[in-house]
Scaffold this motif. Sequence first.
Motif, PDB file in Angstrom:
ATOM      1  N   UNK A 122       0.841  -1.195   0.000  1.00  0.00           N
ATOM      2  CA  UNK A 122       0.000   0.000   0.000  1.00  0.00           C
ATOM      3  C   UNK A 122       0.877   1.246   0.000  1.00  0.00           C
ATOM      4  N   UNK A 123       0.516   2.221  -0.835  1.00  0.00           N
ATOM      5  CA  UNK A 123       1.292   3.459  -0.941  1.00  0.00           C
ATOM      6  C   UNK A 123       0.697   4.600  -0.146  1.00  0.00           C
ATOM      7  N   UNK A 124      -0.632   4.703  -0.132  1.00  0.00           N
ATOM      8  CA  UNK A 124      -1.258   5.844   0.520  1.00  0.00           C
ATOM      9  C   UNK A 124      -1.070   5.804   2.034  1.00  0.00           C
ATOM     10  N   UNK A 125      -0.843   6.960   2.611  1.00  0.00           N
ATOM     11  CA  UNK A 125      -0.714   7.067   4.062  1.00  0.00           C
ATOM     12  C   UNK A 125      -2.015   6.618   4.709  1.00  0.00           C
ATOM     13  N   UNK A 126      -1.899   5.716   5.670  1.00  0.00           N
ATOM     14  CA  UNK A 126      -3.073   5.247   6.395  1.00  0.00           C
ATOM     15  C   UNK A 126      -3.740   4.031   5.793  1.00  0.00           C
ATOM     16  N   UNK A 127      -3.353   3.657   4.565  1.00  0.00           N
ATOM     17  CA  UNK A 127      -3.984   2.475   3.958  1.00  0.00           C
ATOM     18  C   UNK A 127      -3.390   1.199   4.526  1.00  0.00           C
ATOM     19  N   UNK A 128      -4.255   0.227   4.715  1.00  0.00           N
ATOM     20  CA  UNK A 128      -3.827  -1.075   5.201  1.00  0.00           C
ATOM     21  C   UNK A 128      -4.968  -2.057   5.043  1.00  0.00           C
ATOM     22  N   UNK A 129      -4.915  -3.136   5.805  1.00  0.00           N
ATOM     23  CA  UNK A 129      -5.916  -4.173   5.634  1.00  0.00           C
ATOM     24  C   UNK A 129      -6.079  -4.938   6.942  1.00  0.00           C
ATOM     25  N   UNK A 130      -7.249  -5.533   7.120  1.00  0.00           N
ATOM     26  CA  UNK A 130      -7.543  -6.323   8.315  1.00  0.00           C
ATOM     27  C   UNK A 130      -6.938  -7.720   8.140  1.00  0.00           C
ATOM     28  N   UNK A 131      -5.766  -7.932   8.731  1.00  0.00           N
ATOM     29  CA  UNK A 131      -5.026  -9.171   8.544  1.00  0.00           C
ATOM     30  C   UNK A 131      -5.756 -10.383   9.121  1.00  0.00           C
ATOM     31  N   UNK A 132      -6.583 -10.185  10.133  1.00  0.00           N
ATOM     32  CA  UNK A 132      -7.262 -11.312  10.782  1.00  0.00           C
ATOM     33  C   UNK A 132      -8.138 -12.095   9.804  1.00  0.00           C
ATOM     34  N   UNK A 133      -8.530 -11.458   8.690  1.00  0.00           N
ATOM     35  CA  UNK A 133      -9.409 -12.135   7.724  1.00  0.00           C
ATOM     36  C   UNK A 133      -8.654 -13.157   6.877  1.00  0.00           C
ATOM     37  N   UNK A 134      -7.344 -13.254   7.069  1.00  0.00           N
ATOM     38  CA  UNK A 134      -6.565 -14.263   6.342  1.00  0.00           C
ATOM     39  C   UNK A 134      -6.549 -15.616   7.063  1.00  0.00           C
ATOM     40  N   UNK A 135      -7.203 -15.727   8.188  1.00  0.00           N
ATOM     41  CA  UNK A 135      -7.156 -16.957   8.983  1.00  0.00           C
ATOM     42  C   UNK A 135      -7.515 -18.227   8.207  1.00  0.00           C
ATOM     43  N   UNK A 136      -8.472 -18.192   7.259  1.00  0.00           N
ATOM     44  CA  UNK A 136      -8.783 -19.430   6.519  1.00  0.00           C
ATOM     45  C   UNK A 136      -7.677 -19.885   5.568  1.00  0.00           C
TER      46      UNK A 136
END
Length: 374
Positions: A186-200
Amino acid sequence: MAEISSKSSSRFSDLPFDILVSILQFLPTEDGLALSSTSLDIRMALYPFLFSHVRVESESGKQAFDKAMENGNLALLNAIRKFTIAYHDGAPHLLRICFDFSPLSFKQLEAIITLLKVTQLQELVVELDSFTDKQSITGLPYLKHLEVHFDRDVDERSPSTFNPDDFLWPFINPSIDTLEFLSLGFSQIGQGVDISRLAPAVRMRTFHLKTNRDDSNVISVLPSVLPNLEDLTLRVKVDNPPMYHDSYVASFAQFRNLQNLTLNLDLDRIANDRPRKNDLEFFNRSLCRRISPTDNLVAACKALKLITWDISYSTEAIIYHPFGVVETPAGRVVKIGWNWWMGDSFRQRRRPLPEGIVNLDPAKNARMWNYHGP
């Protein structure tokens, strides 16, 4: 003797597509490459036999890439679509396609995904222009390797309403059961992702994350989400990396199979030592600061073989410090990885180096090793 009609054709390329494919599939690669230059129809029929990996680049900006997509690359994908529909089992097929340094619009990506859904693609690399209001595209099933990076130049424009979570999960979920490698940038300041959704993603062994926000909390979350990781790269808040803390060791120790770890966590700010490019004295000081944390990580993570510390300043790469683990009769020993600035030709420009330096990657370092000396 009967006359041959002027309207008839004896061109090889005029054969029906499925017959062309059934003939051309037996050509050696060199002959196929030569024949592919004779006509567009033959080239399209040969694409799936000649290439299992495709890389698309644009050096002339987005407009040139749009034109290339319209004129050339979609023809390639159409050829693969026709081929795959005709021959499913045991036939050659595209394995990997890479749109790197060629940011796709959502419209382009959606068109490409539609074409690729009939292939057996295993690896997809895309750089995406997130300057759009469109939020959702359903991704491909059965991918093993996926890299999604968002346009590095998007920050120069007005803010986008794009939400990575809204896009990524519909895009990733069709392959969540098969993914082994995932890289998100991610390039934009503040952008990210909810990593917990990778559990499966129970098959995932490699995870790389690059963000421009402080995602150091990911360190405590990831072991419960992706416990079987073997390769982990975390480059968080790349313009101003968060501080390293000894408490992180316990979190990394939960990865029982972790072999390769790359971090950009900061150990220099607390010493008021700002990273400087081509400053050999800083390189030496920053290296020494990372010896003790590396020893602690290796002691806690029993499978670790390589730790790499990335150092940057305001998104500019400064230097990296690799540490390797060598198995000896006395046990596991940490060795400092050789880098170009350690060569003999720089001896007069720096202080003495720590002990225990080895060339961890002779093939990669061959040119610099020969030029600067061991």
